[in-house]
Enzyme design. Sequence first.
Site, short mmCIF file in Angstrom:
data_model
loop_
_atom_site.label_atom_id
_atom_site.label_comp_id
_atom_site.label_asym_id
_atom_site.label_seq_id
_atom_site.Cartn_x
_atom_site.Cartn_y
_atom_site.Cartn_z
N ASP A 52 -5.41 -14.24 20.47
CA ASP A 52 -3.51 -14.57 20.52
C ASP A 52 -3.88 -14.24 18.96
OD1 ASP A 52 -3.36 -14.67 23.49
OD2 ASP A 52 -2.61 -16.12 23.13
N TYR A 110 -15.32 -21.27 23.99
CA TYR A 110 -14.24 -21.73 22.62
C TYR A 110 -13.86 -22.61 22.30
CZ TYR A 110 -11.33 -17.39 23.86
OH TYR A 110 -11.09 -15.98 24.75
#
Length: 254
Positions: A52, A110
């Site tokens: 994003d 992540y």
Amino acid sequence: MTNFKIILAYNGTAYHGWQRQNNALAVQQVLEEAILSLTGQTVTVNGCSRTDAGVHARRFCASFLIESTITCRGIVFGLNSKLPDDISVLECEKVPLDFHARYMCSGKEYEYIIHNSEIKNPFYKDTAYRSWFPIDEKKLDKAAQDFVGTHDFKAMCSTDCTKENTVRTIFSFHVRREGELVIFTVSGDGFLYNMVRIMVGTLIFINEGKIGETQIPDILASKDRTRGGKTVPPQGLYLNEVYYDKDKGSEQGE
């Protein structure tokens, strides 16, 4: 024809995510323009994930096919001479022609970083999310284990998520503290839209007493996004690592 696999690191602050956009600057566009400048050829670069806007990457995998005699060393040093300072090519290797950075990805890791302090630190601007509320990292590390395993994560994805299959497998999820930084590290076979940021936000709500410490299994079972925590901001999120292991399944990331 040569298929190159490259590993990138980038600070995503200035970019509208990885994927090329019609009305905003994305990392993919900048990289493809650098390849054109270096080789004179227009290529399409396949990325391992659609990060994003504002999200960073430490080891982002990408691949592209090109008709050229350029070497891997030429790719690394040539592209780094063309790319802005917030994007770097770390590694390059030649791979089989059928290798695809996205479709052959079997897992990702992540990291989410929270600067846990009442006082802002200018050096963490755009690279960590600041939360002044004291965080009990040991309590959250324990609660995070309820995410581990194979579950339907519909309650942990954005309402904008278009995936019909919302079942994913989380391999590990740990929360630790390094001074004023609280670091959330999660790995899995795939992640839905905003899934990592919502899982972290749910743990933050547990820390603040807005959600019970043992409620994660019930929230997952409900498949109800409104029962989960907030979606924490993108600047604290990093794509840490990408895996290509046939034993871990296959899915696209956040």
